[in-house]
Design an enzyme around this catalytic site. Structure first.
Site, mmCIF file in Angstrom:
data_model
loop_
_atom_site.group_PDB
_atom_site.id
_atom_site.type_symbol
_atom_site.label_atom_id
_atom_site.label_comp_id
_atom_site.label_asym_id
_atom_site.label_seq_id
_atom_site.Cartn_x
_atom_site.Cartn_y
_atom_site.Cartn_z
ATOM 1 N N HIS A 104 0.847 -1.203 0.000
ATOM 2 C CA HIS A 104 0.000 0.000 0.000
ATOM 3 C C HIS A 104 0.877 1.245 0.000
ATOM 4 O O HIS A 104 2.004 1.239 0.509
ATOM 5 C CB HIS A 104 -0.973 0.021 1.188
ATOM 6 C CG HIS A 104 -0.339 0.048 2.555
ATOM 7 N ND1 HIS A 104 -0.011 1.217 3.206
ATOM 8 C CD2 HIS A 104 0.018 -0.954 3.397
ATOM 9 C CE1 HIS A 104 0.499 0.931 4.401
ATOM 10 N NE2 HIS A 104 0.551 -0.375 4.539
ATOM 11 N N ASP A 106 -0.452 4.387 1.006
ATOM 12 C CA ASP A 106 -0.879 5.362 2.009
ATOM 13 C C ASP A 106 -0.049 5.175 3.283
ATOM 14 O O ASP A 106 0.518 4.104 3.527
ATOM 15 C CB ASP A 106 -2.370 5.239 2.301
ATOM 16 C CG ASP A 106 -2.729 3.935 3.000
ATOM 17 O OD1 ASP A 106 -2.419 2.866 2.430
ATOM 18 O OD2 ASP A 106 -3.313 3.968 4.096
ATOM 19 N N ASP A 137 6.843 1.321 6.259
ATOM 20 C CA ASP A 137 5.420 0.989 6.210
ATOM 21 C C ASP A 137 4.675 2.042 5.380
ATOM 22 O O ASP A 137 4.254 3.049 5.893
ATOM 23 C CB ASP A 137 4.865 0.956 7.636
ATOM 24 C CG ASP A 137 3.406 0.549 7.707
ATOM 25 O OD1 ASP A 137 2.908 -0.052 6.742
ATOM 26 O OD2 ASP A 137 2.774 0.840 8.739
ATOM 27 N N GLU A 189 -5.040 1.518 3.489
ATOM 28 C CA GLU A 189 -4.791 0.438 4.451
ATOM 29 C C GLU A 189 -4.749 0.972 5.874
ATOM 30 O O GLU A 189 -5.274 0.337 6.795
ATOM 31 C CB GLU A 189 -3.476 -0.264 4.111
ATOM 32 C CG GLU A 189 -3.264 -1.580 4.865
ATOM 33 C CD GLU A 189 -2.654 -1.407 6.257
ATOM 34 O OE1 GLU A 189 -2.766 -2.343 7.072
ATOM 35 O OE2 GLU A 189 -2.077 -0.332 6.534
#
Length: 485
Positions: A104, A106, A137, A189
């Site tokens: 992801h 975001d 992340d 996410e």
């Protein structure tokens, strides 16, 4: 499992060649991660909408350059999900499995900028690590996918070329078989994946796969290959206490007027016993972790536990750290709304509220756990106060099929990439998508891994990634794709 099995070449035969290719790609990896970190792609914040759109467009272009065209879908939560498919190649393409690669773009908000050593939206290097929001992340995992795809393309292009040495086992001397590859990159996410969940329900053909690789986790330490085999789900609630029509002077009314904040604190205290152990009525918290241990010293260092602080357990249950963070439920008060202590006024608080984050392990139904938490709060609230409890959306826990060929093969590839056997471990956080995908495709096998590790400080200030993890995880993923059958 649909005939999935590793065939020659053995992953160890390709590891050195792929490692060299990924290492040579280090400049492109850093440039891409630098570009991605510069997008403050926080879904759900109005002033970040353009950044989210720009990040999605950048990801589309990057994957197109790596050989996978992605379609953009504006989903029900307003985020942009990207999906694409590249057909199998090689002599056995007709019978090749389908592998889904997920990540992801975001990120969570940066938080107070003053807590960062440098600008969170600018990739900076310190002591060999790359810092910035999303470096681990999950934008680091995005560039890992890209590096793996480019390494495979370069390896395939060189196979059989003049001068290739058939006696060198680390080089590919014939065109390699690649599976059908699906790529899924989502944009919400960190806000619950509602958009992607709806897309899975309405367009399941975009996600159908035999093997699902979720790159949104990582190793127990830098250089230690790790498969995450369990995730806790979540069953959060908001609880609000009301006692007065409005604040009243503490000198005139304090002592008899019911204090909402005091009542809330007393209620929250009932969630744990005097040793800090979870004690929610009707919720089992005696589970045990059967995999690799989590040493207390390592946990203390990873979590930044102060030297004099005791962990939330005692000898009565002989619970290990791994039991507590991977196999048992945990209730954490992640926020309280009440009058601030700064410039406090002498008034009795009329209302106070809290958000309780309840993590639930595999084997525990999150809806049943949430119902137990609500009942506990209702039964333990101080008499004569008004309590309002609002349940949040639940997320299911996840347990990998550790006996499946996909998990075992990825484990072998991680070991070959790092030069040592991979560990199996748990993760206390939640990735609801895992249960959603397996619910839609129960015959698929799902594996969870990635470039994160404890020093990454994901969701915190000074988030970072060790570029060696991007390199080695990319090698492992490329090995998997080159050898899965």
């Amino acid at each position: 499992m649909n005939g999935l099995a590793p065939e020659n070449p053995n992953p160890n035969q390709l590891a050195d060649a792929l490692r060299d290719l990924v290492a040579a790609d280090g400049g492109a990896i850093r440039r891409e991660l630098t570009d991605l970190v510069a997008f403050p792609s926080v879904h759900g914040e109005e002033d970040k909408e353009e950044a989210c759109r720009a990040a999605a467009s950048y990801v589309q272009d990057a994957f197109a350059a790596a050989g996978v065209d992605l379609d953009a879908h504006v989903t029900v939560d307003g985020s942009i999900a990207l999906t694409g498919h590249r057909p199998a190649s090689g002599p056995n393409a007709a019978s090749a499995p389908t592998v889904l690669l997920y990540s992801h773009y975001d990120v969570v908000p940066a938080g107070p900028v003053q807590e960062w050593t440098a600008d969170p939206w600018t990739l900076t290097e310190r002591d060999g690590r790359w810092y910035g929001r999303g470096t681990a992340d999950c934008k680091g995992n995005l560039v890992m996918h890209l590096a793996a795809l480019r390494a495979l393309a370069a390896l395939d292009a060189s196979a059989g070329a003049p001068g290739a040495d058939a006696d060198v086992p680390s080089a590919a001397t014939t065109p390699i078989d690649l599976p059908n590859i699906r790529v899924i990159v989502e944009g919400s996410e960190e806000r619950g994946s509602a958009g992607l969940d709806d897309l899975i329900r309405t367009r399941p053909e975009l996600f159908e796969a035999d093997a699902i690789l979720i790159a949104d986790a990582g190793n127990v330490a830098v250089g230690t290959p790790t498969l995450v085999t369990t995730l806790r789900g979540s069953a959060d609630v908001d609880v609000r206490i009301d006692t007065l029509a409005g604040p009243v002077h503490s000198g005139l009314f304090g002592g008899a007027a019911p204090d909402a904040l005091q009542a809330l604190v007393a209620l929250l205290a009932t969630l744990h016993d005097e040793h800090g152990r979870l004690s929610i009525d009707g919720l089992d918290s005696s589970q045990r972790w059967e995999g690799a241990p989590y040493a207390e010293d390592s946990f203390r260092a990873d979590a930044g536990v102060l030297p004099d602080a005791e962990l939330l357990s005692d000898d009565a249950s002989a619970a290990s750290v791994a039991d507590l963070v991977w196999s048992r439920p945990a209730a954490i008060v992640t926020g309280i709304d009440c009058p601030p202590a700064t410039n406090a006024v002498n008034a009795v608080p009329p209302t106070a509220s809290a958000h309780i984050n309840l993590r639930v392990p595999p084997g525990t139904d999150p809806k049943e756990a949430q119902a137990a938490l609500i009942a506990h709060l209702e039964n333990h609230v101080r008499p004569g106060v008004r309590v309002t409890i609002t349940p949040d959306v639940t997320a299911a826990p996840f347990a990998a099929n550790v006996e499946g060929r996909v998990v075992k093969h990825l484990e072998e590839c991680l070991g070959a990439a790092y030069g040592e056997p991979a560990l199996r471990t748990g993760m206390g956080g939640s990735i609801p998508l895992c249960a959603t995908l397996l619910g839609a495709f129960p015959d698929a096998d799902l594996a969870l891994f990635g470039v994160e590790e404890p020093l990454s400080r994901i969701h915190s200030a000074d988030e970072s990634v060790d570029p060696r993890e991007i390199r080695d995880i990319a090698v492992a993923e490329a090995l998997f794709l080159a050898t899965i059958r």
